[in-house]
Design an enzyme around this catalytic site. Structure first.
Site: not given
Ligand code: PGA
Length: 244
Positions: A7, A9, A92, A162, A171, A228
Protein backbone atom coordinates in the site's frame (compact mmCIF):
# COMPACT_ATOMS: atom_id res chain seq x y z
CA UNK A 1 -1.52 -18.77 -2.38
CA UNK A 2 0.39 -16.16 -0.37
CA UNK A 3 -0.54 -12.54 -0.96
CA UNK A 4 2.06 -9.80 -0.61
CA UNK A 5 0.38 -6.45 -1.08
CA UNK A 6 2.06 -3.04 -0.96
CA UNK A 7 0.00 0.00 0.00
CA UNK A 8 1.86 3.08 -1.27
CA UNK A 9 -0.65 5.38 0.47
CA UNK A 10 0.12 9.02 -0.45
CA UNK A 11 3.87 8.55 -0.01
CA UNK A 12 4.95 8.91 -3.67
CA UNK A 13 4.71 11.43 -6.49
CA UNK A 14 3.81 10.24 -9.98
CA UNK A 15 7.45 10.27 -11.02
CA UNK A 16 8.52 8.32 -7.91
CA UNK A 17 5.69 5.83 -8.45
CA UNK A 18 6.76 5.18 -12.04
CA UNK A 19 10.37 4.76 -11.10
CA UNK A 20 9.43 2.29 -8.32
CA UNK A 21 7.21 0.39 -10.77
CA UNK A 22 10.10 0.14 -13.22
CA UNK A 23 12.31 -1.36 -10.52
CA UNK A 24 9.57 -3.82 -9.52
CA UNK A 25 8.93 -4.95 -13.10
CA UNK A 26 11.93 -7.30 -12.91
CA UNK A 27 11.26 -8.48 -9.36
CA UNK A 28 11.16 -12.24 -9.08
CA UNK A 29 7.89 -13.46 -7.60
CA UNK A 30 8.02 -17.02 -6.25
CA UNK A 31 5.42 -19.56 -7.43
CA UNK A 32 2.35 -19.47 -5.26
CA UNK A 33 2.78 -15.77 -4.43
CA UNK A 34 0.45 -13.03 -5.61
CA UNK A 35 2.19 -9.65 -5.42
CA UNK A 36 0.23 -6.44 -5.91
CA UNK A 37 0.89 -2.75 -5.32
CA UNK A 38 -1.65 -0.04 -4.53
CA UNK A 39 -0.40 3.30 -5.97
CA UNK A 40 -2.19 6.64 -5.83
CA UNK A 41 -5.15 7.05 -8.19
CA UNK A 42 -3.06 9.44 -10.30
CA UNK A 43 -0.37 6.81 -10.83
CA UNK A 44 -2.43 3.62 -10.90
CA UNK A 45 -2.97 3.30 -14.64
CA UNK A 46 0.63 4.10 -15.65
CA UNK A 47 1.99 1.80 -12.94
CA UNK A 48 -0.30 -0.94 -14.23
CA UNK A 49 1.06 -0.46 -17.77
CA UNK A 50 4.60 -0.53 -16.55
CA UNK A 51 4.01 -3.74 -14.53
CA UNK A 52 2.00 -5.50 -17.26
CA UNK A 53 3.51 -8.93 -17.90
CA UNK A 54 5.44 -8.88 -14.58
CA UNK A 55 4.48 -10.98 -11.59
CA UNK A 56 3.08 -7.94 -9.80
CA UNK A 57 -0.49 -6.66 -10.14
CA UNK A 58 -2.00 -3.29 -9.30
CA UNK A 59 -4.91 -2.23 -7.11
CA UNK A 60 -6.57 0.92 -5.76
CA UNK A 61 -6.55 2.22 -2.19
CA UNK A 62 -10.27 3.01 -2.09
CA UNK A 63 -13.34 3.20 -4.31
CA UNK A 64 -16.65 5.02 -4.41
CA UNK A 65 -19.80 3.01 -3.74
CA UNK A 66 -21.63 3.85 -6.93
CA UNK A 67 -20.52 2.98 -10.49
CA UNK A 68 -20.72 6.42 -12.15
CA UNK A 69 -22.46 9.77 -11.95
CA UNK A 70 -22.27 13.21 -10.39
CA UNK A 71 -19.80 12.42 -7.58
CA UNK A 72 -17.02 15.03 -7.76
CA UNK A 73 -13.65 13.69 -6.75
CA UNK A 74 -14.62 10.04 -6.60
CA UNK A 75 -13.50 6.99 -8.58
CA UNK A 76 -15.68 3.91 -8.65
CA UNK A 77 -14.87 0.22 -8.40
CA UNK A 78 -16.24 -0.14 -11.92
CA UNK A 79 -13.85 2.52 -13.32
CA UNK A 80 -10.88 1.23 -11.31
CA UNK A 81 -11.39 -2.26 -12.68
CA UNK A 82 -11.75 -1.00 -16.24
CA UNK A 83 -8.44 0.90 -15.81
CA UNK A 84 -6.58 -2.29 -14.86
CA UNK A 85 -6.98 -2.66 -11.10
CA UNK A 86 -7.16 -6.20 -9.84
CA UNK A 87 -7.97 -5.37 -6.20
CA UNK A 88 -9.35 -2.57 -4.04
CA UNK A 89 -8.60 -1.88 -0.40
CA UNK A 90 -11.85 -1.19 1.44
CA UNK A 91 -12.08 0.32 4.91
CA UNK A 92 -8.40 0.95 5.52
CA UNK A 93 -7.98 2.43 9.01
CA UNK A 94 -6.73 5.74 7.56
CA UNK A 95 -9.99 6.02 5.59
CA UNK A 96 -11.99 5.13 8.69
CA UNK A 97 -10.17 7.27 11.24
CA UNK A 98 -8.86 10.26 9.25
CA UNK A 99 -11.62 10.57 6.63
CA UNK A 100 -14.54 9.36 8.73
CA UNK A 101 -15.57 6.27 6.76
CA UNK A 102 -18.17 4.36 8.72
CA UNK A 103 -19.01 0.66 8.75
CA UNK A 104 -21.98 1.54 6.52
CA UNK A 105 -19.71 3.25 3.96
CA UNK A 106 -17.41 0.24 4.04
CA UNK A 107 -20.35 -2.06 3.39
CA UNK A 108 -21.52 -0.01 0.39
CA UNK A 109 -18.00 0.03 -1.06
CA UNK A 110 -17.71 -3.73 -0.64
CA UNK A 111 -21.02 -4.20 -2.43
CA UNK A 112 -19.77 -1.93 -5.24
CA UNK A 113 -16.65 -4.08 -5.62
CA UNK A 114 -18.69 -7.27 -5.65
CA UNK A 115 -21.04 -5.83 -8.28
CA UNK A 116 -18.15 -4.69 -10.48
CA UNK A 117 -16.23 -7.94 -10.13
CA UNK A 118 -13.31 -6.17 -8.43
CA UNK A 119 -11.62 -8.27 -5.75
CA UNK A 120 -11.91 -6.49 -2.39
CA UNK A 121 -9.52 -6.44 0.55
CA UNK A 122 -11.63 -5.63 3.60
CA UNK A 123 -9.41 -3.95 6.20
CA UNK A 124 -10.31 -4.32 9.85
CA UNK A 125 -8.49 -3.47 13.04
CA UNK A 126 -8.93 -2.18 16.56
CA UNK A 127 -7.44 1.03 17.96
CA UNK A 128 -5.06 1.27 20.88
CA UNK A 129 -7.99 2.52 22.96
CA UNK A 130 -10.14 -0.50 22.01
CA UNK A 131 -7.31 -2.77 23.08
CA UNK A 132 -6.75 -0.93 26.36
CA UNK A 133 -10.47 -1.20 27.13
CA UNK A 134 -10.57 -4.90 26.29
CA UNK A 135 -12.76 -4.20 23.27
CA UNK A 136 -10.54 -5.77 20.66
CA UNK A 137 -12.79 -8.64 19.59
CA UNK A 138 -15.89 -6.48 20.09
CA UNK A 139 -14.52 -3.98 17.52
CA UNK A 140 -13.47 -6.67 15.02
CA UNK A 141 -16.76 -8.57 15.44
CA UNK A 142 -18.72 -5.43 14.65
CA UNK A 143 -16.59 -4.50 11.63
CA UNK A 144 -16.91 -8.05 10.25
CA UNK A 145 -20.64 -8.32 10.91
CA UNK A 146 -21.47 -4.98 9.26
CA UNK A 147 -19.30 -5.82 6.27
CA UNK A 148 -20.13 -9.46 5.70
CA UNK A 149 -23.61 -10.31 6.96
CA UNK A 150 -25.68 -11.17 3.88
CA UNK A 151 -23.02 -9.87 1.45
CA UNK A 152 -23.31 -11.55 -1.91
CA UNK A 153 -19.83 -12.61 -2.86
CA UNK A 154 -19.67 -12.25 -6.62
CA UNK A 155 -15.99 -11.28 -6.64
CA UNK A 156 -13.07 -12.55 -4.57
CA UNK A 157 -12.89 -11.25 -1.03
CA UNK A 158 -9.85 -11.04 1.22
CA UNK A 159 -9.48 -9.64 4.72
CA UNK A 160 -6.54 -7.63 6.06
CA UNK A 161 -6.20 -7.50 9.84
CA UNK A 162 -4.35 -4.28 10.65
CA UNK A 163 -4.37 -3.20 14.30
CA UNK A 164 -4.34 0.60 14.19
CA UNK A 165 -1.72 0.72 16.97
CA UNK A 166 0.65 -1.30 14.78
CA UNK A 167 0.48 0.86 11.65
CA UNK A 168 3.45 3.13 11.05
CA UNK A 169 2.84 6.81 10.29
CA UNK A 170 -0.86 7.08 11.16
CA UNK A 171 -0.98 4.55 14.03
CA UNK A 172 1.32 3.59 16.86
CA UNK A 173 3.91 1.77 14.75
CA UNK A 174 4.27 -0.87 17.46
CA UNK A 175 4.64 -4.20 15.57
CA UNK A 176 2.19 -6.88 16.68
CA UNK A 177 3.90 -10.05 17.87
CA UNK A 178 3.52 -13.02 15.50
CA UNK A 179 1.95 -15.19 18.23
CA UNK A 180 -0.66 -12.47 18.84
CA UNK A 181 -1.30 -12.20 15.08
CA UNK A 182 -1.79 -15.97 14.87
CA UNK A 183 -4.30 -15.95 17.77
CA UNK A 184 -6.36 -13.13 16.30
CA UNK A 185 -6.26 -14.56 12.77
CA UNK A 186 -7.53 -17.89 14.10
CA UNK A 187 -10.35 -16.03 15.85
CA UNK A 188 -11.13 -14.02 12.67
CA UNK A 189 -11.24 -17.22 10.59
CA UNK A 190 -13.86 -18.71 12.92
CA UNK A 191 -15.84 -15.49 12.97
CA UNK A 192 -15.83 -15.19 9.16
CA UNK A 193 -17.07 -18.78 8.81
CA UNK A 194 -20.44 -17.54 10.16
CA UNK A 195 -20.89 -15.43 7.04
CA UNK A 196 -19.40 -17.50 4.22
CA UNK A 197 -18.36 -21.05 3.49
CA UNK A 198 -15.54 -19.79 1.24
CA UNK A 199 -11.97 -19.93 2.46
CA UNK A 200 -11.22 -16.22 2.83
CA UNK A 201 -7.50 -15.30 2.85
CA UNK A 202 -6.54 -13.23 5.92
CA UNK A 203 -3.56 -10.90 5.52
CA UNK A 204 -1.70 -9.18 8.32
CA UNK A 205 -0.60 -5.53 8.15
CA UNK A 206 1.09 -3.10 10.53
CA UNK A 207 4.83 -2.29 10.59
CA UNK A 208 5.74 -5.25 8.38
CA UNK A 209 9.31 -5.00 7.07
CA UNK A 210 11.95 -7.21 5.53
CA UNK A 211 13.16 -8.19 9.00
CA UNK A 212 9.85 -9.48 10.40
CA UNK A 213 7.86 -10.53 7.27
CA UNK A 214 8.89 -14.20 7.41
CA UNK A 215 7.82 -14.50 11.08
CA UNK A 216 4.25 -13.52 10.16
CA UNK A 217 4.12 -15.65 7.02
CA UNK A 218 5.15 -18.65 9.14
CA UNK A 219 1.88 -18.39 11.15
CA UNK A 220 -0.74 -20.98 10.12
CA UNK A 221 -3.59 -18.52 9.76
CA UNK A 222 -1.67 -15.76 7.96
CA UNK A 223 -2.35 -15.91 4.20
CA UNK A 224 -0.26 -12.88 3.32
CA UNK A 225 0.82 -9.36 4.22
CA UNK A 226 -0.35 -5.82 3.58
CA UNK A 227 2.78 -3.70 3.74
CA UNK A 228 2.76 0.10 3.95
CA UNK A 229 5.94 2.16 4.18
CA UNK A 230 8.32 -0.78 3.52
CA UNK A 231 6.56 -1.35 0.18
CA UNK A 232 7.66 2.07 -1.12
CA UNK A 233 11.27 0.91 -1.56
CA UNK A 234 11.92 -1.62 -4.33
CA UNK A 235 14.60 -3.38 -2.36
CA UNK A 236 12.59 -3.95 0.82
CA UNK A 237 9.38 -4.90 -1.04
CA UNK A 238 11.30 -7.40 -3.22
CA UNK A 239 12.90 -8.87 -0.08
CA UNK A 240 9.50 -9.25 1.59
CA UNK A 241 8.13 -10.95 -1.54
CA UNK A 242 11.16 -13.25 -1.61
CA UNK A 243 10.81 -14.11 2.10
CA UNK A 244 7.55 -16.00 1.55
P1 PGA B 1 2.77 0.18 7.62
O1 PGA B 1 1.30 0.34 7.00
O2 PGA B 1 3.34 -1.09 7.03
O3 PGA B 1 3.51 1.40 7.17
O4 PGA B 1 2.61 0.08 9.08
C1 PGA B 1 0.45 -0.75 6.79
C2 PGA B 1 -0.89 -0.29 6.26
O5 PGA B 1 -1.42 0.72 6.75
O6 PGA B 1 -1.45 -0.90 5.33
Amino acid sequence: MTYIFGNWKMYLTLEESLSLAQSLADMSVPDGVQACVFPSMIAMHSVQESLAGSGCGVGVQHVAWTPRGAYTGEISAFIAKEAGSAYALVGHSERRHIFGETNDDVRKKLEACMESGLAAVLCIGETHEDKAQDKRTYRLKKQLMKALHGLSQDAPLLIAYEPVWAISGSGGGEACLPADVQDIHGWIRTEVAQYTDKDIPILYGGSVNQGNAASYIACDDVSGLLVGSASTHADSFAKIVAST
